[in-house]
Motif scaffolding. Structure first.
Motif, PDB file in Angstrom:
ATOM      1  N   VAL A 189      32.485  47.439  80.888  1.00 26.85           N
ATOM      2  CA  VAL A 189      31.814  47.640  82.193  1.00 26.85           C
ATOM      3  C   VAL A 189      32.642  48.588  83.075  1.00 26.85           C
ATOM      4  O   VAL A 189      32.084  49.385  83.837  1.00 26.85           O
ATOM      5  CB  VAL A 189      31.519  46.297  82.925  1.00 26.85           C
ATOM      6  CG1 VAL A 189      30.462  45.494  82.170  1.00 26.85           C
ATOM      7  CG2 VAL A 189      32.773  45.463  83.159  1.00 26.85           C
ATOM      8  N   HIS A 190      33.958  48.517  82.936  1.00 23.17           N
ATOM      9  CA  HIS A 190      34.843  49.386  83.744  1.00 23.17           C
ATOM     10  C   HIS A 190      34.656  50.861  83.369  1.00 23.17           C
ATOM     11  O   HIS A 190      34.411  51.712  84.231  1.00 23.17           O
ATOM     12  CB  HIS A 190      36.289  48.942  83.511  1.00 23.17           C
ATOM     13  CG  HIS A 190      37.320  49.863  84.050  1.00 23.17           C
ATOM     14  ND1 HIS A 190      37.549  50.022  85.399  1.00 23.17           N
ATOM     15  CD2 HIS A 190      38.204  50.697  83.425  1.00 23.17           C
ATOM     16  CE1 HIS A 190      38.524  50.905  85.581  1.00 23.17           C
ATOM     17  NE2 HIS A 190      38.932  51.322  84.409  1.00 23.17           N
ATOM     18  N   PHE A 191      34.734  51.166  82.076  1.00 24.25           N
ATOM     19  CA  PHE A 191      34.617  52.575  81.670  1.00 24.25           C
ATOM     20  C   PHE A 191      33.191  53.094  81.889  1.00 24.25           C
ATOM     21  O   PHE A 191      32.996  54.275  82.197  1.00 24.25           O
ATOM     22  CB  PHE A 191      35.051  52.759  80.207  1.00 24.25           C
ATOM     23  CG  PHE A 191      36.548  52.603  79.996  1.00 24.25           C
ATOM     24  CD1 PHE A 191      37.455  53.243  80.824  1.00 24.25           C
ATOM     25  CD2 PHE A 191      37.037  51.816  78.956  1.00 24.25           C
ATOM     26  CE1 PHE A 191      38.831  53.102  80.630  1.00 24.25           C
ATOM     27  CE2 PHE A 191      38.401  51.666  78.763  1.00 24.25           C
ATOM     28  CZ  PHE A 191      39.305  52.309  79.604  1.00 24.25           C
ATOM     29  N   ALA A 196      30.007  56.907  85.041  1.00 20.90           N
ATOM     30  CA  ALA A 196      28.892  57.180  85.969  1.00 20.90           C
ATOM     31  C   ALA A 196      29.390  57.858  87.241  1.00 20.90           C
ATOM     32  O   ALA A 196      28.638  58.564  87.908  1.00 20.90           O
ATOM     33  CB  ALA A 196      28.175  55.869  86.313  1.00 20.90           C
ATOM     34  N   MET A 197      30.671  57.652  87.572  1.00 19.26           N
ATOM     35  CA  MET A 197      31.243  58.246  88.781  1.00 19.26           C
ATOM     36  C   MET A 197      31.948  59.569  88.503  1.00 19.26           C
ATOM     37  O   MET A 197      32.563  60.135  89.412  1.00 19.26           O
ATOM     38  CB  MET A 197      32.257  57.257  89.398  1.00 19.26           C
ATOM     39  CG  MET A 197      31.621  55.994  89.930  1.00 19.26           C
ATOM     40  SD  MET A 197      32.872  54.745  90.338  1.00 19.26           S
ATOM     41  CE  MET A 197      33.668  55.478  91.772  1.00 19.26           C
ATOM     42  N   ARG A 275      33.876  48.982  92.107  1.00 19.89           N
ATOM     43  CA  ARG A 275      33.614  47.529  92.045  1.00 19.89           C
ATOM     44  C   ARG A 275      32.114  47.254  92.130  1.00 19.89           C
ATOM     45  O   ARG A 275      31.600  46.382  91.441  1.00 19.89           O
ATOM     46  CB  ARG A 275      34.346  46.806  93.186  1.00 19.89           C
ATOM     47  CG  ARG A 275      35.833  46.655  92.949  1.00 19.89           C
ATOM     48  CD  ARG A 275      36.439  45.638  93.889  1.00 19.89           C
ATOM     49  NE  ARG A 275      36.338  46.008  95.285  1.00 19.89           N
ATOM     50  CZ  ARG A 275      37.200  46.822  95.927  1.00 19.89           C
ATOM     51  NH1 ARG A 275      38.228  47.334  95.285  1.00 19.89           N
ATOM     52  NH2 ARG A 275      37.044  47.110  97.203  1.00 19.89           N
ATOM     53  N   GLY A 276      31.419  48.031  92.972  1.00 23.26           N
ATOM     54  CA  GLY A 276      29.967  47.838  93.089  1.00 23.26           C
ATOM     55  C   GLY A 276      29.275  48.063  91.754  1.00 23.26           C
ATOM     56  O   GLY A 276      28.402  47.283  91.335  1.00 23.26           O
ATOM     57  N   ARG A 277      29.686  49.115  91.059  1.00 24.55           N
ATOM     58  CA  ARG A 277      29.046  49.449  89.771  1.00 24.55           C
ATOM     59  C   ARG A 277      29.415  48.429  88.686  1.00 24.55           C
ATOM     60  O   ARG A 277      28.598  48.101  87.831  1.00 24.55           O
ATOM     61  CB  ARG A 277      29.450  50.861  89.335  1.00 24.55           C
ATOM     62  CG  ARG A 277      28.836  51.945  90.185  1.00 24.55           C
ATOM     63  CD  ARG A 277      29.303  53.317  89.742  1.00 24.55           C
ATOM     64  NE  ARG A 277      28.747  54.373  90.558  1.00 24.55           N
ATOM     65  CZ  ARG A 277      27.576  54.975  90.319  1.00 24.55           C
ATOM     66  NH1 ARG A 277      26.858  54.629  89.265  1.00 24.55           N
ATOM     67  NH2 ARG A 277      27.142  55.935  91.115  1.00 24.55           N
ATOM     68  N   GLN A 281      26.748  45.404  86.686  1.00 24.51           N
ATOM     69  CA  GLN A 281      26.646  45.133  85.239  1.00 24.51           C
ATOM     70  C   GLN A 281      26.920  43.658  84.932  1.00 24.51           C
ATOM     71  O   GLN A 281      26.296  43.073  84.046  1.00 24.51           O
ATOM     72  CB  GLN A 281      27.646  45.999  84.466  1.00 24.51           C
ATOM     73  CG  GLN A 281      27.381  47.491  84.587  1.00 24.51           C
ATOM     74  CD  GLN A 281      28.504  48.282  83.933  1.00 24.51           C
ATOM     75  OE1 GLN A 281      28.557  48.381  82.705  1.00 24.51           O
ATOM     76  NE2 GLN A 281      29.399  48.844  84.715  1.00 24.51           N
ATOM     77  N   VAL A 282      27.850  43.073  85.670  1.00 23.20           N
ATOM     78  CA  VAL A 282      28.182  41.661  85.460  1.00 23.20           C
ATOM     79  C   VAL A 282      26.980  40.797  85.873  1.00 23.20           C
ATOM     80  O   VAL A 282      26.580  39.873  85.148  1.00 23.20           O
ATOM     81  CB  VAL A 282      29.459  41.281  86.263  1.00 23.20           C
ATOM     82  CG1 VAL A 282      29.708  39.779  86.229  1.00 23.20           C
ATOM     83  CG2 VAL A 282      30.659  42.046  85.711  1.00 23.20           C
ATOM     84  N   VAL A 283      26.376  41.136  87.011  1.00 23.78           N
ATOM     85  CA  VAL A 283      25.203  40.392  87.492  1.00 23.78           C
ATOM     86  C   VAL A 283      24.057  40.516  86.472  1.00 23.78           C
ATOM     87  O   VAL A 283      23.375  39.530  86.159  1.00 23.78           O
ATOM     88  CB  VAL A 283      24.782  40.901  88.899  1.00 23.78           C
ATOM     89  CG1 VAL A 283      23.416  40.368  89.287  1.00 23.78           C
ATOM     90  CG2 VAL A 283      25.835  40.526  89.927  1.00 23.78           C
ATOM     91  N   ALA A 284      23.879  41.705  85.906  1.00 22.95           N
ATOM     92  CA  ALA A 284      22.797  41.917  84.921  1.00 22.95           C
ATOM     93  C   ALA A 284      23.053  41.080  83.666  1.00 22.95           C
ATOM     94  O   ALA A 284      22.116  40.485  83.106  1.00 22.95           O
ATOM     95  CB  ALA A 284      22.701  43.402  84.562  1.00 22.95           C
ATOM     96  N   ALA A 285      24.311  41.000  83.216  1.00 18.45           N
ATOM     97  CA  ALA A 285      24.627  40.193  82.022  1.00 18.45           C
ATOM     98  C   ALA A 285      24.367  38.710  82.307  1.00 18.45           C
ATOM     99  O   ALA A 285      23.819  37.995  81.447  1.00 18.45           O
ATOM    100  CB  ALA A 285      26.089  40.404  81.617  1.00 18.45           C
ATOM    101  N   ILE A 286      24.730  38.254  83.494  1.00 16.73           N
ATOM    102  CA  ILE A 286      24.509  36.841  83.839  1.00 16.73           C
ATOM    103  C   ILE A 286      23.002  36.554  83.858  1.00 16.73           C
ATOM    104  O   ILE A 286      22.548  35.520  83.341  1.00 16.73           O
ATOM    105  CB  ILE A 286      25.180  36.496  85.199  1.00 16.73           C
ATOM    106  CG1 ILE A 286      26.707  36.606  85.070  1.00 16.73           C
ATOM    107  CG2 ILE A 286      24.772  35.095  85.665  1.00 16.73           C
ATOM    108  CD1 ILE A 286      27.468  36.526  86.395  1.00 16.73           C
TER     109      ILE A 286
END
Ligand SMILES: C[S@@+](CC[C@H](N)C(=O)[O-])C[C@H]1O[C@@H](n2cnc3c(N)ncnc32)[C@H](O)[C@@H]1O
Length: 304
Positions: A189-191, A196-197, A275-277, A281-286
């Protein structure tokens, strides 16, 4: 008999090939002392998450207790002892032995002394670097620990030579580290967010533990010890809310090392967007799976 859980899947192994860069971060002992461990926040964040969100019923400390085979009267030296989170758990297994904790960072060493103050096992605290053990006698310790710290030690040759000198015959040097693809989902998720940035290229590096990892450790340790045994174990952290993971990522891991050292090109707005990005991704996985999983591949070299 209990069997160790195996969380790795062929899909994760394939993902690791794509996600984990070959080059790893390198940090000096001074950066560790003056930035990462000038207070206990980083250690507190990691220790809380690794314990509270694990799904392997056996903790890291349980694995260590198995490995160390303590009879109770051993003299134990812990290199890079941090805030003595591990030593607090090992101490009852050393009721008639002794503990010596050495760390380069005075702030965490004070926290270690406070944690074990008043316990029956004699404790000595030494501020210093693990590659200079000249203050210690030869053949003084039955167990020497180096847990998740060896990648910071400037001179590994001197460190291992010194460990050999201070360890009694029949002793065990217990060195714990990770495989470079441990916690793969966090790096993914970090990379993904960094890409994207259009983030600077120098941020695309693997964990500094790559310097001595479960992949290359046998080769690096074998010249110094007669026998090097590798014991691996896995765990999977599962987060059903993004908050604790984001704390782990930001404070415990300095955004996968992206914020480890001051860099004028990267301001607070950059890290807020990162952190927002990551959070998205974490919210989508949950939402998709019920939890965000972070799979650990960690372990210990038992050197005799
Ligand atoms: C990730 S922490 C691990 C702490 C502890 N071993 C644990 O597993 O909970 C790394 C520790 O190594 C210490 N450290 C870094 N470089 C060191 C060096 N050259 N010699 C001794 N300690 C060092 C840091 O201050 C920090 O406390």
């Amino acid at each position: 008999m209990t069997t160790e859980p195996d969380f790795r899947t062929p899909a994760l192994d394939a993902l690791a090939q794509q996600v984990i860069p070959r080059e790893h971060f390198v940090f000096s002992a001074e950066t560790a002392r003056d930035h990462f461990f000038n207070d206990t926040r980083m250690l507190d964040a990691k220790q809380w998450v690794h314990n509270a969100f694990r799904t392997n019923p056996k903790s890291m400390v349980d694995h260590m207790i198995d490995n160390l085979r303590l009879a109770g009267g051993e003299d134990l030296l812990d290199l890079g002892c941090g805030n003595a989170f591990i030593l607090e758990h090992l101490r009852p297994h050393l009721a008639t032995g002794s503990i010596t904790g050495l760390d380069i960072a005075p702030a965490v060493l004070t926290a270690a002394a406070d944690r074990l103050r008043g316990t029956a096992t004699p404790c000595t605290w030494i501020e210093g670097s693990a590659d200079d053990l000249s203050m210690l006698d030869a053949d003084a310790f039955d167990r020497v620990l180096a847990n998740y710290m060896i990648h910071y030690v400037p001179d590994l040759d001197r460190c291992f030579t010194e460990v050999r000198r201070v360890m009694r015959p029949g002793g065990i040097f217990h060195l714990t580290t990770d495989r470079p693809d441990s916690m793969l989902e966090m790096y993914d998720v970090h990379f993904t967010a960094l890409r994207a940035m259009n983030a600077p290229e120098h941020l695309f590096k693997a964990t500094p533990k790559g310097r001595l990892s479960l992949d290359n450790g046998t080769d690096l340790l074998s010249p110094y010890f007669d026998d090097v045994e590798k014991v691996m174990w896995q765990d999977q952290l599962r987060f059903t809310e993004p908050g604790p993971f984001m704390e782990f990522y930001r404070v415990g891991h300095n955004h996968c090392c992206a914020s480890s050292e001051p860099d004028q090109r990267l301001d607070e707005a950059f890290f807020a967007e990162l952190r927002g990005r990551v959070r998205e991704q974490v919210v989508a996985a949950i939402a998709a799976y019920g939890y965000f999983a972070v799979t650990k591949v960690t372990g210990t070299f038992l050197c005799r």
